[in-house]
Write a protein that holds these residues in place. Sequence first.
Motif, PDB file in Angstrom:
ATOM      1  N   PRO A 171      13.666   3.753   5.927  1.00 50.25           N
ATOM      2  CA  PRO A 171      12.788   3.707   7.108  1.00 50.25           C
ATOM      3  C   PRO A 171      11.824   2.525   7.125  1.00 50.25           C
ATOM      4  O   PRO A 171      11.451   2.053   8.202  1.00 50.25           O
ATOM      5  CB  PRO A 171      12.033   5.039   7.043  1.00 50.25           C
ATOM      6  N   GLU A 172      11.425   2.015   5.955  1.00 45.31           N
ATOM      7  CA  GLU A 172      10.502   0.888   5.919  1.00 45.31           C
ATOM      8  C   GLU A 172      11.157  -0.419   6.380  1.00 45.31           C
ATOM      9  O   GLU A 172      10.479  -1.423   6.582  1.00 45.31           O
ATOM     10  CB  GLU A 172       9.917   0.718   4.514  1.00 45.31           C
ATOM     11  N   LEU A 173      12.480  -0.401   6.545  1.00 46.65           N
ATOM     12  CA  LEU A 173      13.198  -1.600   7.005  1.00 46.65           C
ATOM     13  C   LEU A 173      13.535  -1.554   8.494  1.00 46.65           C
ATOM     14  O   LEU A 173      14.028  -2.538   9.045  1.00 46.65           O
ATOM     15  CB  LEU A 173      14.492  -1.769   6.195  1.00 46.65           C
ATOM     16  N   ASP A 174      13.257  -0.432   9.156  1.00 47.06           N
ATOM     17  CA  ASP A 174      13.632  -0.287  10.574  1.00 47.06           C
ATOM     18  C   ASP A 174      13.031  -1.384  11.448  1.00 47.06           C
ATOM     19  O   ASP A 174      13.676  -1.857  12.394  1.00 47.06           O
ATOM     20  CB  ASP A 174      13.170   1.075  11.110  1.00 47.06           C
ATOM     21  N   GLY A 211       0.808  -1.210   0.000  1.00 47.66           N
ATOM     22  CA  GLY A 211       0.000   0.000   0.000  1.00 47.66           C
ATOM     23  C   GLY A 211       0.842   1.260   0.000  1.00 47.66           C
ATOM     24  O   GLY A 211       0.594   2.200  -0.763  1.00 47.66           O
ATOM     25  N   LEU A 212       1.878   1.275   0.845  1.00 47.53           N
ATOM     26  CA  LEU A 212       2.711   2.468   0.983  1.00 47.53           C
ATOM     27  C   LEU A 212       3.552   2.759  -0.254  1.00 47.53           C
ATOM     28  O   LEU A 212       3.671   3.905  -0.690  1.00 47.53           O
ATOM     29  CB  LEU A 212       3.655   2.305   2.177  1.00 47.53           C
ATOM     30  N   ARG A 235       1.892   1.031  15.355  1.00 42.86           N
ATOM     31  CA  ARG A 235       0.992   1.663  14.396  1.00 42.86           C
ATOM     32  C   ARG A 235       1.647   1.605  13.031  1.00 42.86           C
ATOM     33  O   ARG A 235       2.863   1.733  12.911  1.00 42.86           O
ATOM     34  CB  ARG A 235       0.708   3.116  14.784  1.00 42.86           C
ATOM     35  N   GLY A 236       0.850   1.399  11.981  1.00 39.78           N
ATOM     36  CA  GLY A 236       1.412   1.320  10.645  1.00 39.78           C
ATOM     37  C   GLY A 236       2.381   0.163  10.533  1.00 39.78           C
ATOM     38  O   GLY A 236       2.078  -0.964  10.935  1.00 39.78           O
ATOM     39  N   PRO A 263       5.384   8.889   9.798  1.00 40.55           N
ATOM     40  CA  PRO A 263       4.249   9.775  10.096  1.00 40.55           C
ATOM     41  C   PRO A 263       3.468   9.393  11.347  1.00 40.55           C
ATOM     42  O   PRO A 263       2.733  10.225  11.876  1.00 40.55           O
ATOM     43  CB  PRO A 263       3.367   9.661   8.840  1.00 40.55           C
ATOM     44  N   GLY A 264       3.620   8.169  11.843  1.00 39.57           N
ATOM     45  CA  GLY A 264       2.894   7.781  13.055  1.00 39.57           C
ATOM     46  C   GLY A 264       3.644   8.046  14.346  1.00 39.57           C
ATOM     47  O   GLY A 264       3.084   7.867  15.442  1.00 39.57           O
TER      48      GLY A 264
END
Length: 336
Positions: free
Chosen positions: A297-300, A58-59, A205-206, A257-258
């Motif tokens: 950041p999506e891998l953190d 989605g992102l 979240r997210g 963003p969360g």
Amino acid sequence: MYKEAMEAPEVVARQIENNRAIMQTLGREFQANDPYSLVTVARGSSDHAAQYLNYLAGLLLGKLSTSLSLSLITIYQKAINVERSLAVAISQSGESPDLIEPMKSFKEKAHSSVALVNAVDSPLARVVKWVVPLQAGEEKSVAATKSFIASLTASASLIASMGKLRELQNGLLELPENMKKAQDLDWSKAISKFSKAKRIMVVGRGLGLPLALEAALKFKETCSIQAEAFSSAEIKHGPQTLIQKGYPLLIFANRGPGLADLLVFAKEMRARKAQVVLVAPKEVREKDLIFPETDHPELDVICAIQAFYLMVEELSQELGHNPDRPKNLSKVTRTK
């Protein structure tokens, strides 16, 4: 469990190198024949990895991606229209009938079908069009660690290939070194905070929600602690009534963003005198534990679960449990 969790950086490096060709092939396949949506098929820890894949789709691709309610097929015997969807199964063993049956039915009906699976000669691997090996090697501990992390990285690699996302691909190349740094983080404060806990709420979240789901499961499996995972938004729709003085909460506040909302939530819970352990980026002053960062950041969250596994294994030992052999559980689970 500890040994296998420590092997995870090596597993990720091997997976990225050995799966280069299949990922390039899948990238060409899905760019030429773009699926409208994705549907994921998984159970247990693998379903938490599927939730991560759903968020990434989605992102980063702008595609609807949903986890299949498996009972629709295995119990209710309903035909599901997936002709414009890419079906993605995630499994360590590839042996559970409630994964095999849907993917078998999807092989001819779906836009295409892929299995992210550790056992490449498994029944699941035989009923899909494409097989992506997790490359985790043998995992002896009942509590999955390196195979779960391998499921996350395979999910990210799939999304990166589908979207030609060069920055994400480069981030994956650097991930093994980031994970080694995460292994060195000191999360011992959580052990002292949770050593007497009988219940814990784990909050995210997210992209942090799949992390919370997996952490809650590991608290149950390895420590016999009744842990439940919630989105910080969902907690306000009822569960927060349970949170009183001394109630244990583990809050994963990853960058993005969360983050601001999660920090506000942590502040509100501390005002109630709840026992909050806040995992947040190093620049957040009120953090208890450092949320590790990567080149993307999506891998953190992958590095965060790496750090969590080492902490929860030590907590399990302190509580007198055997994290490798939890009561009433087996490594391969077959459900329908």
